[in-house]
Design a protein around this motif. Structure first.
Motif, PDB file in Angstrom:
ATOM      1  N   ILE A   1       0.836  -1.204   0.000  1.00 59.07           N
ATOM      2  CA  ILE A   1       0.000   0.000   0.000  1.00 59.07           C
ATOM      3  C   ILE A   1       0.869   1.251   0.000  1.00 59.07           C
ATOM      4  O   ILE A   1       0.612   2.210  -0.739  1.00 59.07           O
ATOM      5  CB  ILE A   1      -0.955  -0.005   1.214  1.00 59.07           C
ATOM      6  N   ILE A   2       1.916   1.249   0.825  1.00 58.93           N
ATOM      7  CA  ILE A   2       2.825   2.396   0.859  1.00 58.93           C
ATOM      8  C   ILE A   2       3.497   2.570  -0.497  1.00 58.93           C
ATOM      9  O   ILE A   2       3.599   3.687  -1.018  1.00 58.93           O
ATOM     10  CB  ILE A   2       3.892   2.222   1.957  1.00 58.93           C
ATOM     11  N   SER A   3       3.942   1.466  -1.078  1.00 62.11           N
ATOM     12  CA  SER A   3       4.625   1.531  -2.378  1.00 62.11           C
ATOM     13  C   SER A   3       3.711   2.101  -3.456  1.00 62.11           C
ATOM     14  O   SER A   3       4.141   2.913  -4.286  1.00 62.11           O
ATOM     15  CB  SER A   3       5.107   0.135  -2.788  1.00 62.11           C
ATOM     16  N   ILE A   4       2.443   1.684  -3.444  1.00 67.61           N
ATOM     17  CA  ILE A   4       1.488   2.169  -4.446  1.00 67.61           C
ATOM     18  C   ILE A   4       1.303   3.677  -4.322  1.00 67.61           C
ATOM     19  O   ILE A   4       1.309   4.411  -5.321  1.00 67.61           O
ATOM     20  CB  ILE A   4       0.133   1.447  -4.293  1.00 67.61           C
ATOM     21  N   ILE A   5       1.153   4.156  -3.090  1.00 63.03           N
ATOM     22  CA  ILE A   5       0.926   5.589  -2.878  1.00 63.03           C
ATOM     23  C   ILE A   5       2.172   6.399  -3.220  1.00 63.03           C
ATOM     24  O   ILE A   5       2.096   7.434  -3.892  1.00 63.03           O
ATOM     25  CB  ILE A   5       0.466   5.840  -1.432  1.00 63.03           C
ATOM     26  N   ILE A   6       3.336   5.922  -2.796  1.00 69.18           N
ATOM     27  CA  ILE A   6       4.578   6.641  -3.092  1.00 69.18           C
ATOM     28  C   ILE A   6       4.851   6.675  -4.597  1.00 69.18           C
ATOM     29  O   ILE A   6       5.435   7.636  -5.111  1.00 69.18           O
ATOM     30  CB  ILE A   6       5.759   6.006  -2.327  1.00 69.18           C
ATOM     31  N   SER A   7       4.396   5.657  -5.311  1.00 72.13           N
ATOM     32  CA  SER A   7       4.615   5.624  -6.767  1.00 72.13           C
ATOM     33  C   SER A   7       3.923   6.791  -7.472  1.00 72.13           C
ATOM     34  O   SER A   7       4.266   7.128  -8.608  1.00 72.13           O
ATOM     35  CB  SER A   7       4.123   4.297  -7.350  1.00 72.13           C
ATOM     36  N   GLN A   8       2.950   7.406  -6.789  1.00 65.94           N
ATOM     37  CA  GLN A   8       2.233   8.552  -7.354  1.00 65.94           C
ATOM     38  C   GLN A   8       2.768   9.889  -6.835  1.00 65.94           C
ATOM     39  O   GLN A   8       2.175  10.938  -7.083  1.00 65.94           O
ATOM     40  CB  GLN A   8       0.741   8.445  -7.002  1.00 65.94           C
ATOM     41  N   SER A   9       3.895   9.852  -6.129  1.00 66.12           N
ATOM     42  CA  SER A   9       4.379  11.048  -5.430  1.00 66.12           C
ATOM     43  C   SER A   9       4.770  12.195  -6.360  1.00 66.12           C
ATOM     44  O   SER A   9       4.781  13.354  -5.944  1.00 66.12           O
ATOM     45  CB  SER A   9       5.572  10.689  -4.537  1.00 66.12           C
ATOM     46  N   LYS A  10       5.077  11.897  -7.615  1.00 63.49           N
ATOM     47  CA  LYS A  10       5.463  12.965  -8.543  1.00 63.49           C
ATOM     48  C   LYS A  10       4.336  13.963  -8.762  1.00 63.49           C
ATOM     49  O   LYS A  10       4.573  15.094  -9.196  1.00 63.49           O
ATOM     50  CB  LYS A  10       5.906  12.361  -9.878  1.00 63.49           C
ATOM     51  N   ILE A  11       3.108  13.535  -8.473  1.00 59.91           N
ATOM     52  CA  ILE A  11       1.962  14.439  -8.618  1.00 59.91           C
ATOM     53  C   ILE A  11       2.093  15.628  -7.669  1.00 59.91           C
ATOM     54  O   ILE A  11       1.668  16.747  -7.981  1.00 59.91           O
ATOM     55  CB  ILE A  11       0.646  13.677  -8.329  1.00 59.91           C
ATOM     56  N   LEU A  12       2.704  15.380  -6.498  1.00 60.17           N
ATOM     57  CA  LEU A  12       2.859  16.444  -5.501  1.00 60.17           C
ATOM     58  C   LEU A  12       4.140  17.215  -5.782  1.00 60.17           C
ATOM     59  O   LEU A  12       5.187  16.956  -5.207  1.00 60.17           O
ATOM     60  CB  LEU A  12       2.901  15.844  -4.088  1.00 60.17           C
ATOM     61  N   ASN A  13       4.060  18.165  -6.669  1.00 60.49           N
ATOM     62  CA  ASN A  13       5.227  18.975  -7.016  1.00 60.49           C
ATOM     63  C   ASN A  13       4.825  20.442  -7.067  1.00 60.49           C
ATOM     64  O   ASN A  13       3.632  20.762  -7.141  1.00 60.49           O
ATOM     65  CB  ASN A  13       5.825  18.517  -8.354  1.00 60.49           C
ATOM     66  N   PRO A  14       5.800  21.355  -6.998  1.00 56.01           N
ATOM     67  CA  PRO A  14       5.487  22.791  -6.935  1.00 56.01           C
ATOM     68  C   PRO A  14       4.643  23.305  -8.101  1.00 56.01           C
ATOM     69  O   PRO A  14       3.952  24.313  -7.969  1.00 56.01           O
ATOM     70  CB  PRO A  14       6.875  23.447  -6.931  1.00 56.01           C
ATOM     71  N   LYS A  15       4.684  22.614  -9.238  1.00 55.57           N
ATOM     72  CA  LYS A  15       3.939  23.075 -10.404  1.00 55.57           C
ATOM     73  C   LYS A  15       2.499  22.559 -10.426  1.00 55.57           C
ATOM     74  O   LYS A  15       1.683  23.029 -11.217  1.00 55.57           O
ATOM     75  CB  LYS A  15       4.663  22.644 -11.684  1.00 55.57           C
ATOM     76  N   SER A  16       2.200  21.586  -9.576  1.00 56.79           N
ATOM     77  CA  SER A  16       0.847  21.030  -9.545  1.00 56.79           C
ATOM     78  C   SER A  16       0.045  21.669  -8.421  1.00 56.79           C
ATOM     79  O   SER A  16       0.580  22.364  -7.560  1.00 56.79           O
ATOM     80  CB  SER A  16       0.885  19.512  -9.349  1.00 56.79           C
ATOM     81  N   ASN A  17      -1.240  21.381  -8.408  1.00 62.69           N
ATOM     82  CA  ASN A  17      -2.113  21.944  -7.379  1.00 62.69           C
ATOM     83  C   ASN A  17      -2.344  20.972  -6.232  1.00 62.69           C
ATOM     84  O   ASN A  17      -2.933  21.330  -5.221  1.00 62.69           O
ATOM     85  CB  ASN A  17      -3.463  22.320  -8.009  1.00 62.69           C
ATOM     86  N   TRP A  18      -1.878  19.729  -6.375  1.00 62.29           N
ATOM     87  CA  TRP A  18      -2.194  18.702  -5.384  1.00 62.29           C
ATOM     88  C   TRP A  18      -1.373  18.871  -4.114  1.00 62.29           C
ATOM     89  O   TRP A  18      -0.180  19.156  -4.161  1.00 62.29           O
ATOM     90  CB  TRP A  18      -1.963  17.308  -5.967  1.00 62.29           C
ATOM     91  N   ALA A  19      -2.027  18.665  -2.964  1.00 60.72           N
ATOM     92  CA  ALA A  19      -1.360  18.789  -1.664  1.00 60.72           C
ATOM     93  C   ALA A  19      -1.482  17.527  -0.822  1.00 60.72           C
ATOM     94  O   ALA A  19      -0.783  17.379   0.175  1.00 60.72           O
ATOM     95  CB  ALA A  19      -1.947  19.964  -0.884  1.00 60.72           C
ATOM     96  N   CYS A  20      -2.366  16.611  -1.229  1.00 57.87           N
ATOM     97  CA  CYS A  20      -2.595  15.417  -0.415  1.00 57.87           C
ATOM     98  C   CYS A  20      -3.065  14.259  -1.282  1.00 57.87           C
ATOM     99  O   CYS A  20      -3.988  14.411  -2.087  1.00 57.87           O
ATOM    100  CB  CYS A  20      -3.635  15.718   0.663  1.00 57.87           C
ATOM    101  N   LEU A  21      -2.415  13.111  -1.115  1.00 55.47           N
ATOM    102  CA  LEU A  21      -2.863  11.865  -1.723  1.00 55.47           C
ATOM    103  C   LEU A  21      -3.314  10.946  -0.598  1.00 55.47           C
ATOM    104  O   LEU A  21      -2.599  10.767   0.383  1.00 55.47           O
ATOM    105  CB  LEU A  21      -1.734  11.194  -2.512  1.00 55.47           C
ATOM    106  N   LEU A  22      -4.484  10.361  -0.751  1.00 54.37           N
ATOM    107  CA  LEU A  22      -5.057   9.498   0.278  1.00 54.37           C
ATOM    108  C   LEU A  22      -5.318   8.113  -0.296  1.00 54.37           C
ATOM    109  O   LEU A  22      -5.979   7.976  -1.330  1.00 54.37           O
ATOM    110  CB  LEU A  22      -6.371  10.105   0.781  1.00 54.37           C
ATOM    111  N   GLY A  23      -4.797   7.088   0.366  1.00 52.61           N
ATOM    112  CA  GLY A  23      -5.075   5.721  -0.047  1.00 52.61           C
ATOM    113  C   GLY A  23      -6.504   5.344   0.308  1.00 52.61           C
ATOM    114  O   GLY A  23      -6.936   5.541   1.442  1.00 52.61           O
ATOM    115  N   VAL A  24      -7.246   4.818  -0.668  1.00 51.16           N
ATOM    116  CA  VAL A  24      -8.637   4.427  -0.423  1.00 51.16           C
ATOM    117  C   VAL A  24      -8.897   3.009  -0.917  1.00 51.16           C
ATOM    118  O   VAL A  24      -8.274   2.537  -1.862  1.00 51.16           O
ATOM    119  CB  VAL A  24      -9.643   5.392  -1.089  1.00 51.16           C
TER     120      VAL A  24
END
Length: 238
Positions: free
Chosen positions: A115-138
């Motif tokens: 589960i941690i690996s899956i969420i961290i694999s999406q971490s590039k979404i959280l970057n200064p150029k994007s609007n995202w601030a939080c990813l939540l595993g569901v």
């Protein structure tokens, strides 16, 4: 990247275990809950931890210094541990405000490391150029959720954005599994909601979702459980 683990609560429904011991130190198959989480996080390469303690917090420090390699572990004591979990998260702001992103977990959740690996694999979404601030595993497999009534429910859109989140939702299609990847923007959202009288972490996530900054990651099919009762502890053991 650092991992923030909230281990401040008492776990009143697990008495007498928690009469004189914090919930995170409850044993499960030879390892306590907190120790199990730390080892799982280390498996994905994260070595630095911030642990928020509260009820009998000195016992957590003593235990980890004896049982786990304490290098890279920092502690934050939350004397207001009896309040909402958002207060505990906000208490760690000074330790994490300069991080680009950090993993956020609860010490009473047991989960497959994948589960941690899956969420961290999406971490590039959280970057200064994007609007995202939080990813939540569901988890979308609602029929597999133990104690669905007490779970934090999430309504998500087709693209994974959070429409609404909370324990009392009547319309939902997923459940919060208790693993988050956040930027420091979560702290300002918490401050706003706490000042409004809402001290739950999910209220800050709801605020970020209203701002278009919170997104989900589907971890369905992987084991996880929130241990609040002896029955849930038994399920985790099996």
């Amino acid at each position: 990247m650092k991992a923030l683990i909230i281990a401040a609560g008492r776990g009143s429904r697990l008495r007498p275990f928690t009469e004189d011991m914090p919930k995170g130190l409850i044993p499960l198959l030879g390892l306590c809950l907190l120790e199990r989480i730390i080892l799982s996080v280390k498996e994905v390469g994260i070595k630095d931890f911030v642990i928020v303690t509260g009820f009998k917090g000195e016992k957590i420090k003593d235990f980890l210094e004896k049982k786990v390699d304490a290098l890279g572990v920092e502690y934050v004591d939350n004397p207001a541990w009896h309040r909402g979990n958002g207060v505990s998260v906000l208490s760690a702001e000074k330790k994490l405000k300069n991080e680009k992103k950090f993993l956020l977990l609860m010490s009473d959740h047991v989960f497959d490391t994948k589960i941690i690996s899956i969420i961290i694999s999406q971490s590039k979404i959280l970057n200064p150029k994007s609007n995202w601030a939080c990813l939540l595993g569901v988890d979308k497999n609602l029929e597999s959720i133990h104690d669905l009534e007490d779970a934090t429910k999430v309504e998500i859109s087709e693209n994974g954005s959070i429409i609404s989140i909370g324990k009392d939702l009547s319309k939902y299609n997923a459940v919060d599994c208790g693993v988050f990847l956040c930027t420091p923007q979560i702290f300002e959202a918490l401050r706003i909601k706490i000042n409004q009288g809402n001290e739950d972490l999910s209220s800050a996530v709801a605020l970020l979702s209203e701002q278009g900054k919170a997104k989900t990651v589907d971890i369905s099919g992987n084991f996880w459980i929130d241990i609040d009762t002896f029955q849930e502890l038994k399920i985790a053991e099996n």
